[in-house]
Design an enzyme around this catalytic site. Structure first.
Site, PDB file in Angstrom:
ATOM      1  CG  ASP A   1      -2.798  -0.290   1.159  1.00  0.00           C
ATOM      2  OD1 ASP A   1      -2.148  -1.359  -0.050  1.00  0.00           O
ATOM      3  OD2 ASP A   1      -3.685  -0.333   1.810  1.00  0.00           O
TER       4      ASP A   1
ATOM      5  NE  ARG B   1      -1.671  -1.189  -4.911  1.00  0.00           N
ATOM      6  CZ  ARG B   1      -2.619  -1.502  -5.296  1.00  0.00           C
ATOM      7  NH1 ARG B   1      -2.755  -2.203  -2.899  1.00  0.00           N
ATOM      8  NH2 ARG B   1      -3.579  -1.104  -5.176  1.00  0.00           N
TER       9      ARG B   1
ATOM     10  CG  HIS C   1       3.965  10.825   7.434  1.00  0.00           C
ATOM     11  ND1 HIS C   1       3.127   9.098   7.638  1.00  0.00           N
ATOM     12  CD2 HIS C   1       2.547  11.236   7.031  1.00  0.00           C
ATOM     13  CE1 HIS C   1       2.263   9.663   8.039  1.00  0.00           C
ATOM     14  NE2 HIS C   1       1.593  10.546   7.728  1.00  0.00           N
TER      15      HIS C   1
ATOM     16  CD  GLU D   1      -5.529   8.752  12.264  1.00  0.00           C
ATOM     17  OE1 GLU D   1      -5.457   8.768  10.492  1.00  0.00           O
ATOM     18  OE2 GLU D   1      -5.563   7.883  13.240  1.00  0.00           O
TER      19      GLU D   1
ATOM     20  CG  HIS E   1       2.906  10.659  12.990  1.00  0.00           C
ATOM     21  ND1 HIS E   1       3.954  10.296  12.411  1.00  0.00           N
ATOM     22  CD2 HIS E   1       1.965   9.158  12.980  1.00  0.00           C
ATOM     23  CE1 HIS E   1       4.288   9.420  11.642  1.00  0.00           C
ATOM     24  NE2 HIS E   1       2.374   8.838  11.945  1.00  0.00           N
TER      25      HIS E   1
ATOM     26  CE  LYS F   1      -5.448   4.857  13.280  1.00  0.00           C
ATOM     27  NZ  LYS F   1      -4.985   5.354  12.222  1.00  0.00           N
TER      28      LYS F   1
END
Ligand code: BG6
Length: 487
Positions: A21, A24, A174, A212, A236, A336
């Site tokens: 994943d 891609r 990231h 999220e 993060h 989440k």
């Protein structure tokens, strides 16, 4: 980080886990964006390595799915993508990579694999002499999670640093690729008015939120063994904490910034077992509705143990023992399946003395707040008080809002563009040093230890809510409240 960027040098990007994943959805689309900007050119080649039975053309069509077929340069880059079938533990795989690369080329090895393979791949690359730098560079990119706890992060670092110099290692988080995260440095250090009040004399407390709406999707197996704390906090959330908490660096050079960030994370006060019980909230979502849609309980998600005790939410109160932040609590939360997607940083300022406003109709004036919206609606708000028009002095809360989208043409980027580009030009500013990763694990290790010792069951919260009520109580106890989530 300054000036107009040049095109990155020609290089081969060898991606371990080429069919996954990450490759891609994020890596290849990011490379296509870099091509469009002219930041990489036709000297970029990709060699995908994975265990699946496939060939160059099948890998290319797998990658097509997340790329706009009309994107400039994609047709050309597509032709420069090759596939190599091989096990990550087989020496033959590394011999084959060596043959494809030839001796002198620049090559970067991206470890987009399950974390258990990181050490092995690095060792095999080194044994095959693929990390020896001749005329070209040889670099290794390691995805998070970097270890599972402090001990495993130390072991992984030891394994890697013995094979390759720190200068060749790019540990990815990231969040650092996000424009708004990098903007924290500019907001603070290019604006004396902001930096002047950025300390314990004026700031009452700091809130860092990464909420999220998504659940765990297809990642149940990974997530159930990981949990919100390991997945989000030492990486993060601490990146955001470090950007907010750091002292001014001497320059934007990687070492200068890295040193200041690591100092701040190392200054997080070690939590006692008693504090873990009172100052940390662990939550897990039960069934609810998000945006009108029903959402199953976490324990009913695919590949999750029905009796799971894994947390999908964590809230914590931390102290940073530096001169700047002494006495200022930092409240962090992430979860989440929450009511809204919102990543933000809030600096709430101290109240003014009441004397002038003792006749005001409220017992407490609304605070000044600086809210940095990291995503999805990037911007900065300043909440302050104005006079309500009329014959008496009454205050009214108002807000000055800066939205990135109103001033700059924001391109939808993956966040990996800057990271890949910086790696190719050899700039480690946005990457993590071994010390930084270890300092972050060290700060959360007492919590992980206490949870496993005391077999702490998470508190329930409804999917689509703002999190467990215990997290509200954490702030209420201190006479404070979470900044409301949008949505
Ligand atoms: C990843 C976590 O590192 O970051 C995910 O493993 C999380 O669980 C994701 O959803 C959040 O990233 P972003 O960029 O969507 O905020």
């Amino acid at each position: 980080m300054t000036g107009k960027p040049d095109q990155a040098p020609a290089a081969t990007l060898v991606i371990f886990g080429a069919t996954g994943d990450l490759t891609r959805r994020l890596l290849v689309p990011a490379l296509v964006n870099l091509l469009r900007e002219g930041l990489v050119g036709d000297g970029l080649n990709i060699l995908g390595v994975a265990r699946e039975d496939m060939d160059d053309e099948r890998l290319r069509s797998l990658l097509d799915e997340f790329v706009d077929p009309a994107a400039a340069g994609w047709a050309d880059l597509r032709r420069r993508i090759a596939y190599l079938k091989g096990g990550f533990e087989d020496d033959a795989t590394y011999r084959a990579i060596g043959e494809r690369l030839g001796g002198a080329d620049n090559a970067a090895f991206y470890l987009a694999t399950p974390p258990d393979y990181f050490g092995t791949i690095a060792e095999k690359l080194a044994a095959a002499r693929l990390l020896d730098e001749g005329a070209g560079f040889r670099r290794v990119l390691v995805e998070k999670p970097f270890g599972h706890d402090l001990a495993s992060a130390l072991t992984l670092n030891e394994r890697i640093v013995n094979l390759v110099s720190e200068r060749q290692i790019y540990r990815i988080d990231h969040f650092l690729g996000k424009e708004t995260v990098q903007n924290i440095l500019v907001a603070r250090f290019a604006n004396p008015m902001i930096e002047a009040v950025w300390n314990n004399r004026y700031v009452d407390h700091v809130q860092i939120t990464a909420a999220e709406t998504v659940g765990v999707g297809r990642r149940g197996r990974f997530y159930d063994a990981t949990g919100a704390m390991r997945d989000m906090v030492p990486n993060h959330l601490f990146q955001l904490l470090a950007m907010v908490g750091m002292e001014p660096p001497n320059s934007f050079a990687a070492d200068a910034i890295g040193t200041e960030k690591t100092k701040v994370v190392s200054a997080i006060r070690t939590l006692t077992s008693a504090q873990v019980r009172t100052d940390i909230v662990r939550g897990q979502y039960v069934a609810g509705r998000i945006g009108g849609e029903p959402r199953a309980a976490y324990s009913d998600e695919a590949d999750v143990d029905p009796g799971t005790r894994t947390e999908t939410y964590v809230a914590m109160k931390l102290w940073i023992d530096t001169w700047r932040w002494s006495g200022v609590p930092f409240y962090l939360r992430t979860g989440k399946a929450m009511a809204a997607r919102e990543t933000e940083i809030v600096l709430q300022f101290k109240p003014v003395p009441r004397a002038l406003f003792r006749h005001a109709s409220v017992t407490r004036l609304p605070p000044n707040r600086l809210v940095i919206h990291i995503q999805p609606d990037e911007g900065v708000n300043f909440d302050f008080l104005a006079k309500l028009p009329g014959p008496v002095i009454e205050t009214a809360p108002v807000s000055m809002n800066f939205r990135y989208a109103d001033h700059f043409a924001l391109r939808r980027l993956t966040g990996y563009e800057t990271l890949l580009y910086d790696m190719m030009i050899g700039d480690q500013t946005l990457f993590q040093s071994a010390e930084a990763v270890e300092a972050a694990w060290a700060a959360v290790q007492p919590v992980l230890d206490a949870w496993s010792r005391e077999r702490v069951r998470p508190q329930e919260y409804r999917a689509g809510s703002d999190g467990p009520v215990e997290a509200d109580a954490l702030l209420e106890r201190d006479g404070r409240a979470w900044h409301g989530l949008r949505g």
